[in-house]
Write a protein that holds these residues in place. Structure first.
Motif, PDB file in Angstrom:
ATOM      1  N   ALA A   1     -81.030 -11.424  48.582  1.00 47.40           N
ATOM      2  CA  ALA A   1     -80.972 -10.505  49.720  1.00 47.40           C
ATOM      3  C   ALA A   1     -80.633 -11.246  51.008  1.00 47.40           C
ATOM      4  O   ALA A   1     -79.869 -10.745  51.841  1.00 47.40           O
ATOM      5  N   LEU A   2     -81.197 -12.458  51.190  1.00 42.77           N
ATOM      6  CA  LEU A   2     -80.904 -13.227  52.399  1.00 42.77           C
ATOM      7  C   LEU A   2     -79.438 -13.648  52.443  1.00 42.77           C
ATOM      8  O   LEU A   2     -78.790 -13.571  53.493  1.00 42.77           O
ATOM      9  N   VAL A   3     -78.898 -14.092  51.312  1.00 36.89           N
ATOM     10  CA  VAL A   3     -77.490 -14.481  51.284  1.00 36.89           C
ATOM     11  C   VAL A   3     -76.604 -13.257  51.540  1.00 36.89           C
ATOM     12  O   VAL A   3     -75.623 -13.326  52.294  1.00 36.89           O
ATOM     13  N   ALA A   4     -76.946 -12.134  50.921  1.00 39.77           N
ATOM     14  CA  ALA A   4     -76.144 -10.924  51.117  1.00 39.77           C
ATOM     15  C   ALA A   4     -76.198 -10.460  52.566  1.00 39.77           C
ATOM     16  O   ALA A   4     -75.213  -9.943  53.104  1.00 39.77           O
ATOM     17  N   ALA A   5     -77.350 -10.640  53.229  1.00 34.91           N
ATOM     18  CA  ALA A   5     -77.463 -10.250  54.631  1.00 34.91           C
ATOM     19  C   ALA A   5     -76.540 -11.083  55.516  1.00 34.91           C
ATOM     20  O   ALA A   5     -76.100 -10.617  56.569  1.00 34.91           O
ATOM     21  N   ASP A   6     -76.229 -12.330  55.102  1.00 32.44           N
ATOM     22  CA  ASP A   6     -75.302 -13.177  55.860  1.00 32.44           C
ATOM     23  C   ASP A   6     -73.853 -12.959  55.443  1.00 32.44           C
ATOM     24  O   ASP A   6     -72.956 -13.673  55.905  1.00 32.44           O
TER      25      ASP A   6
ATOM     26  N   LEU B   1     -70.280 -19.250  57.702  1.00 34.93           N
ATOM     27  CA  LEU B   1     -70.915 -18.193  58.482  1.00 34.93           C
ATOM     28  C   LEU B   1     -72.235 -17.812  57.828  1.00 34.93           C
ATOM     29  O   LEU B   1     -72.285 -17.514  56.630  1.00 34.93           O
ATOM     30  N   GLY B   2     -73.293 -17.836  58.615  1.00 37.46           N
ATOM     31  CA  GLY B   2     -74.614 -17.497  58.089  1.00 37.46           C
ATOM     32  C   GLY B   2     -75.671 -17.786  59.129  1.00 37.46           C
ATOM     33  O   GLY B   2     -75.391 -17.900  60.331  1.00 37.46           O
ATOM     34  N   THR B   3     -76.904 -17.908  58.672  1.00 33.52           N
ATOM     35  CA  THR B   3     -78.016 -18.282  59.541  1.00 33.52           C
ATOM     36  C   THR B   3     -78.713 -19.491  58.942  1.00 33.52           C
ATOM     37  O   THR B   3     -78.868 -19.588  57.717  1.00 33.52           O
ATOM     38  N   THR B   4     -79.097 -20.412  59.825  1.00 38.66           N
ATOM     39  CA  THR B   4     -79.733 -21.641  59.346  1.00 38.66           C
ATOM     40  C   THR B   4     -81.019 -21.336  58.582  1.00 38.66           C
ATOM     41  O   THR B   4     -81.271 -21.876  57.503  1.00 38.66           O
ATOM     42  N   GLY B   5     -81.825 -20.433  59.141  1.00 37.85           N
ATOM     43  CA  GLY B   5     -83.074 -20.098  58.466  1.00 37.85           C
ATOM     44  C   GLY B   5     -82.851 -19.436  57.127  1.00 37.85           C
ATOM     45  O   GLY B   5     -83.558 -19.713  56.161  1.00 37.85           O
ATOM     46  N   GLY B   6     -81.854 -18.528  57.063  1.00 36.05           N
ATOM     47  CA  GLY B   6     -81.597 -17.851  55.806  1.00 36.05           C
ATOM     48  C   GLY B   6     -81.141 -18.803  54.713  1.00 36.05           C
ATOM     49  O   GLY B   6     -81.643 -18.767  53.587  1.00 36.05           O
TER      50      GLY B   6
ATOM     51  N   ARG C   1     -83.312  -5.098  60.317  1.00 32.13           N
ATOM     52  CA  ARG C   1     -81.907  -4.985  59.964  1.00 32.13           C
ATOM     53  C   ARG C   1     -81.017  -5.621  61.026  1.00 32.13           C
ATOM     54  O   ARG C   1     -80.013  -5.060  61.452  1.00 32.13           O
ATOM     55  N   GLN C   2     -81.375  -6.833  61.497  1.00 33.12           N
ATOM     56  CA  GLN C   2     -80.616  -7.492  62.535  1.00 33.12           C
ATOM     57  C   GLN C   2     -79.918  -8.750  62.046  1.00 33.12           C
ATOM     58  O   GLN C   2     -79.308  -9.470  62.831  1.00 33.12           O
ATOM     59  N   ARG C   3     -79.956  -9.049  60.765  1.00 31.99           N
ATOM     60  CA  ARG C   3     -79.418 -10.321  60.297  1.00 31.99           C
ATOM     61  C   ARG C   3     -77.896 -10.366  60.388  1.00 31.99           C
ATOM     62  O   ARG C   3     -77.323 -11.406  60.645  1.00 31.99           O
ATOM     63  N   HIS C   4     -77.211  -9.265  60.218  1.00 30.56           N
ATOM     64  CA  HIS C   4     -75.756  -9.293  60.319  1.00 30.56           C
ATOM     65  C   HIS C   4     -75.323  -9.711  61.717  1.00 30.56           C
ATOM     66  O   HIS C   4     -74.333 -10.412  61.890  1.00 30.56           O
ATOM     67  N   ALA C   5     -76.079  -9.253  62.730  1.00 33.82           N
ATOM     68  CA  ALA C   5     -75.713  -9.611  64.101  1.00 33.82           C
ATOM     69  C   ALA C   5     -75.995 -11.075  64.388  1.00 33.82           C
ATOM     70  O   ALA C   5     -75.430 -11.651  65.313  1.00 33.82           O
ATOM     71  N   GLN C   6     -76.887 -11.760  63.607  1.00 30.46           N
ATOM     72  CA  GLN C   6     -77.260 -13.145  63.861  1.00 30.46           C
ATOM     73  C   GLN C   6     -76.372 -14.142  63.126  1.00 30.46           C
ATOM     74  O   GLN C   6     -76.451 -15.342  63.380  1.00 30.46           O
TER      75      GLN C   6
END
Length: 422
Positions: free
Chosen positions: A383-388, A308-313, A264-269
């Motif tokens: 889920a990955l998009v929602a996490a970002d 805003l997001g993560t490259t991997g996600g 549960r660390q994706r929001h911080a990334q």
């Protein structure tokens, strides 16, 4: 524990019986003796009054009448004006109980055998002891029932805790009518639900990891096939080798993304990312596969976008959409990027038959697939998009068009391009 409870309750019962029974027995003995003495004293005073009255009336005192009026008593009358009168049989000296009545004219002695009083005392003591034994029996029964009522739930809770420790996380839902034990059972049931949830998450994570790792492994396999096919062209081999290295790096990033999601660390990334870089990497990766399928990849829309997001996600989401289109879609695949005041929008659409009406938005549900797949790809992608902080939506069924909405970072350094091949 059950034996300890039973022995403790029995000890308390014995102490209570002794504390109540012994004083009661003493009081009973004293009351019986006092009552017998009071009766003799009353008889003596009554006898003295009767004798004095007879003397005052100059009447003769009949011993036989006295014996009839005072049976089972030994009477001695010493009154002035009459000779001493003795009526009855004297009791044994060791068991004699005597009371007297005195006046100015003389006195009388009234005696009785104390053996009968002792028998009465013994009968009362036996009754008291019998009541004590009954009380102890009731205490034993109550102690047995109470210890059983307390020990059996504890044994049941012990089995439940042991079952939780062995991995069986089913809540028992049992209650015992004892507030403290019911509280323990409720806590264990909540723990069972949490353990069950954790185990379910672990299983989902293992399933998600296997599915998400399959896509980069497929891309790596394609790159290696390109290397084998172009072994006679060193330049192509070098380019494909570099692309394979990129795939390996992406595979590592996928593992990091999955582990981060599990913790549960994706929001911080989430951080500003260059959308063009991610799209370029995905197009470079998937273009050979689309070319072999005699299909094309087309990139249109705004350039220079940041979100805003993560490259991997974002890479994982785009890979899922491209892979689904390659398997189930048809014709050219178009990636259109645009921006609004609040979002960066990436639309992925092809020219295939689209999504059946029976599925619709169900394509995002876990284990729902219209073509024999695992039914996990779109679920994980959403889920990955929602996490970002974004969302993934199906905006059109025919042809299938998916839109990725990411959070806006900046509105500067953008320009519009005309559609054309990637």
């Amino acid at each position: 524990m059950r034996r300890r409870l039973l022995s403790s309750m029995l000890l308390v019962a014995v102490i209570a019986v002794l504390l109540l029974g012994v004083p009661l027995a003493v009081v009973v003995v004293r009351l019986i003796n006092d009552e017998a003495a009071q009766e003799l004293r009353t008889d003596a005073n009554r006898l003295l009054i009767g004798v004095e009255y007879a003397v005052s009336q100059q009447q003769a005192i009949n011993p036989e009448q006295l014996a009839k009026n005072y049976p089972d008593l030994f009477l001695q009358v010493y009154v002035r004006g009459t000779p001493p009168i003795v009526v009855g049989t004297p009791p044994p000296p060791a068991r004699e109980l005597t009371e007297e009545g005195r006046s100015e004219n003389g006195y009388v002695l009234v005696s009785r055998d104390a053996g009968q009083i002792r028998q009465d005392i013994q009968a009362r003591l036996v009754l008291t002891i019998a009541l004590g034994v009954v009380a102890l029996g009731a205490a034993i029964g109550l102690a047995t029932v109470t210890s059983r009522r307390l020990s059996l739930p504890l044994l049941d809770l012990t089995k439940l805790a042991e079952r939780l420790g062995s991995g069986d996380a089913r809540p028992s839902r049992r209650r015992y009518g004892i507030p403290e034990l019911d509280l323990v059972a409720e806590v264990l049931d909540r723990s069972a639900l949490r353990i069950s949830d954790l185990l379910a998450r672990e299983r989902e994570f293992a399933t998600d990891a296997s599915h998400q790792l399959r896509t980069p492994l497929t891309g790596l396999t394609m790159r290696l096939e390109e290397i084998v096919g172009a072994a006679h062209e060193p330049r192509v081999v070098r380019e494909e080798g570099e692309a394979a290295i990129v795939q390996v790096e992406r595979l590592t990033a996928v593992i990091d993304e999955l582990l981060a999601a599990a913790r549960r660390q994706r929001h911080a990334q989430a951080a500003p990312i260059d959308v063009d870089d991610v799209l370029g990497q995905q197009i470079t990766e998937w273009e050979p596969a689309f070319r072999r399928a005699q299909r094309s990849l087309v990139l249109v829309g705004d350039r220079g976008l940041s979100a805003l997001g993560t490259t991997g996600g974002l890479s994982q989401v785009l890979s899922t959409l491209l892979e689904n289109s390659l398997k189930h879609g048809g014709g050219a695949l178009t990636i259109n990027t645009s921006s609004t005041d609040r979002s960066i929008v990436i639309e992925v659409a092809d020219e295939g038959p689209g999504i059946p009406d029976t599925l619709g938005q169900k394509v995002f549900e876990r284990s729902v697939s219209g073509a024999g797949g695992t039914g996990l790809g779109l679920t994980l992608a959403r889920a990955l998009v929602a996490a970002d902080g974004g969302r993934l939506e199906l905006v059109k069924r025919r042809p299938a068009t998916f839109a990725i909405f990411l959070r806006q970072v900046t509105d500067s350094h953008r320009h519009r391009v005309v559609s054309g091949p990637a």
